[in-house]
Design a protein around this motif. Structure first.
Motif, mmCIF file in Angstrom:
data_model
loop_
_atom_site.group_PDB
_atom_site.id
_atom_site.type_symbol
_atom_site.label_atom_id
_atom_site.label_comp_id
_atom_site.label_asym_id
_atom_site.label_seq_id
_atom_site.Cartn_x
_atom_site.Cartn_y
_atom_site.Cartn_z
ATOM 1 N N VAL A 1 -23.122 -25.068 -22.669
ATOM 2 C CA VAL A 1 -23.044 -26.147 -23.670
ATOM 3 C C VAL A 1 -21.945 -25.860 -24.679
ATOM 4 O O VAL A 1 -21.196 -26.762 -25.061
ATOM 5 N N GLY A 2 -21.827 -24.612 -25.130
ATOM 6 C CA GLY A 2 -20.763 -24.278 -26.064
ATOM 7 C C GLY A 2 -21.216 -23.334 -27.143
ATOM 8 O O GLY A 2 -22.229 -22.636 -27.012
ATOM 9 N N LEU A 3 -20.469 -23.338 -28.250
ATOM 10 C CA LEU A 3 -20.633 -22.336 -29.298
ATOM 11 C C LEU A 3 -21.163 -22.888 -30.611
ATOM 12 O O LEU A 3 -21.410 -22.114 -31.540
ATOM 13 N N SER A 4 -21.330 -24.200 -30.714
ATOM 14 C CA SER A 4 -21.694 -24.763 -32.009
ATOM 15 C C SER A 4 -22.416 -26.092 -31.842
ATOM 16 O O SER A 4 -22.485 -26.652 -30.730
ATOM 17 N N SER A 5 -22.920 -26.598 -32.954
ATOM 18 C CA SER A 5 -23.571 -27.911 -32.963
ATOM 19 C C SER A 5 -22.620 -29.005 -32.520
ATOM 20 O O SER A 5 -23.047 -30.012 -31.937
ATOM 21 N N ASN A 6 -21.333 -28.849 -32.789
ATOM 22 C CA ASN A 6 -20.354 -29.841 -32.326
ATOM 23 C C ASN A 6 -20.393 -29.969 -30.808
ATOM 24 O O ASN A 6 -20.330 -31.087 -30.265
ATOM 25 N N ASP A 7 -20.504 -28.850 -30.114
ATOM 26 C CA ASP A 7 -20.560 -28.864 -28.655
ATOM 27 C C ASP A 7 -21.877 -29.477 -28.171
ATOM 28 O O ASP A 7 -21.892 -30.241 -27.194
ATOM 29 N N TYR A 8 -22.968 -29.142 -28.840
ATOM 30 C CA TYR A 8 -24.264 -29.703 -28.455
ATOM 31 C C TYR A 8 -24.278 -31.221 -28.650
ATOM 32 O O TYR A 8 -24.767 -31.965 -27.794
ATOM 33 N N ARG A 9 -23.711 -31.674 -29.750
ATOM 34 C CA ARG A 9 -23.645 -33.122 -29.989
ATOM 35 C C ARG A 9 -22.727 -33.799 -28.973
ATOM 36 O O ARG A 9 -22.982 -34.930 -28.551
ATOM 37 N N ALA A 10 -21.676 -33.105 -28.555
ATOM 38 C CA ALA A 10 -20.793 -33.651 -27.517
ATOM 39 C C ALA A 10 -21.558 -33.814 -26.200
ATOM 40 O O ALA A 10 -21.372 -34.806 -25.479
ATOM 41 N N PHE A 11 -22.428 -32.846 -25.896
ATOM 42 C CA PHE A 11 -23.268 -32.945 -24.701
ATOM 43 C C PHE A 11 -24.127 -34.203 -24.755
ATOM 44 O O PHE A 11 -24.167 -34.999 -23.805
ATOM 45 N N LYS A 12 -24.797 -34.408 -25.871
ATOM 46 C CA LYS A 12 -25.668 -35.574 -26.012
ATOM 47 C C LYS A 12 -24.869 -36.870 -25.940
ATOM 48 O O LYS A 12 -25.286 -37.842 -25.303
#
Length: 284
Positions: A123-134
């Motif tokens: 998913v990644g390294l930060s909340s930005n990556d998690y939000r990009a997933f969603k």
């Protein structure tokens, strides 16, 4: 495969172990999933390595007390206690999806106990990556299915049938081929773990301050060619922070690489273990 419960921070954690040699500890996805996701696909690795799988807090066969507050930090602490109880000085962590986040989070705090990280469905390294997933997932759904998603998500709090409908709606977007869903095991998810850790991931997840620790470790990322977070996204947003990491694209796979390409994943893990992460970028 040996099965047992070990007492970790006052809670019984369900563990499966098989094989001898260098340990590979598997971290399942979710949050709220189960070790069963990896089986039987990863069991052949026990011919050459010690494989260890466990159900995270309140997941699968692991216990949890009522009112438990799930968090990334708690799961990191549990993993460290598991390492101690199993008497593992160093280990390779294999993290899938949310498990990749847990692997990175543990390694950031305890790099001295890591041989290497192998991540898939990263998913990644930060909340930005998690939000990009969603956001990427929502874009795939379209307007009508987004409405259904909202309804099923709310209804699933009260209805098992709605939870099933929610899976039926989302599952095709996690795979490259819908035929792969015929092999999917039915796993009961811990909704509280999914809700609480999911909220933390969206608002407070950030490993950027821990880059010095993570850059000291060999990291291999095996990402499905058609994952929700694409290999191209990881190239531009994650590997720029982790020059020590290599990225291998798993062709004809979506988010669930273990389900869709188990033989390729077994081959890659075996090769990576034998090379200790060096020159492990293999075309599969």
């Amino acid at each position: 495969m040996e099965e047992k419960y070990i007492l970790i921070n006052g809670r019984n954690v369900f563990v499966k172990q098989k094989g001898e040699g260098e340990p590979i500890l598997f971290l399942h996805g979710g949050p709220g999933g189960s070790l069963e996701y990896f089986l039987p696909h990863m069991e052949p690795l026990a011919e050459d390595f010690q494989i260890i799988l466990y159900d995270q807090t309140g997941c699968g066969n692991s216990a949890v007390e009522e009112g438990h507050t799930y968090s990334i930090a708690d799961e990191v602490n549990n993993l460290e206690e598991i390492r101690k109880v199993l008497n593992l000085e160093k280990m390779t962590l294999f993290g899938e999806s949310w498990g990749s986040i847990l692997a990175l989070s543990y390694a950031a705090k305890y790099p001295e106990h890591i041989n290497q990280l192998i991540l898939t469905a990263a998913v990644g390294l930060s909340s930005n990556d998690y939000r990009a997933f969603k956001q990427n997932l929502l874009q795939k759904l379209g307007v009508y299915k987004k409405m259904l998603l909202g309804w099923y998500s709310f209804s699933s709090l009260f209805s098992i049938n709605a939870s099933s409908k929610l899976e039926e709606l989302l599952d095709p977007y996690y795979v490259y081929s819908s035929d792969s869903l015929k092999k999917k095991k039915e796993i009961s998810y811990n909704k509280n773990a999914l809700k609480n850790i999911g909220k933390e991931l969206e608002q407070h997840y950030n490993l950027i301050p821990s880059l010095p620790e993570l850059r000291s470790l060999p990291i291999l990322i095996a990402q499905g060619s058609h994952d929700i977070i694409t290999p191209a996204y990881l190239e531009g947003n994650v590997l720029t922070h982790l020059p020590n990491a290599t990225l291998t694209e798993i062709e004809e796979s979506g988010h669930w690489t273990i389900l869709e390409q188990p033989e390729k994943m077994e081959k890659l893990i075996r090769s990576t273990m034998l090379t200790k992460g060096a020159d492990a970028q293999i075309h599969v």
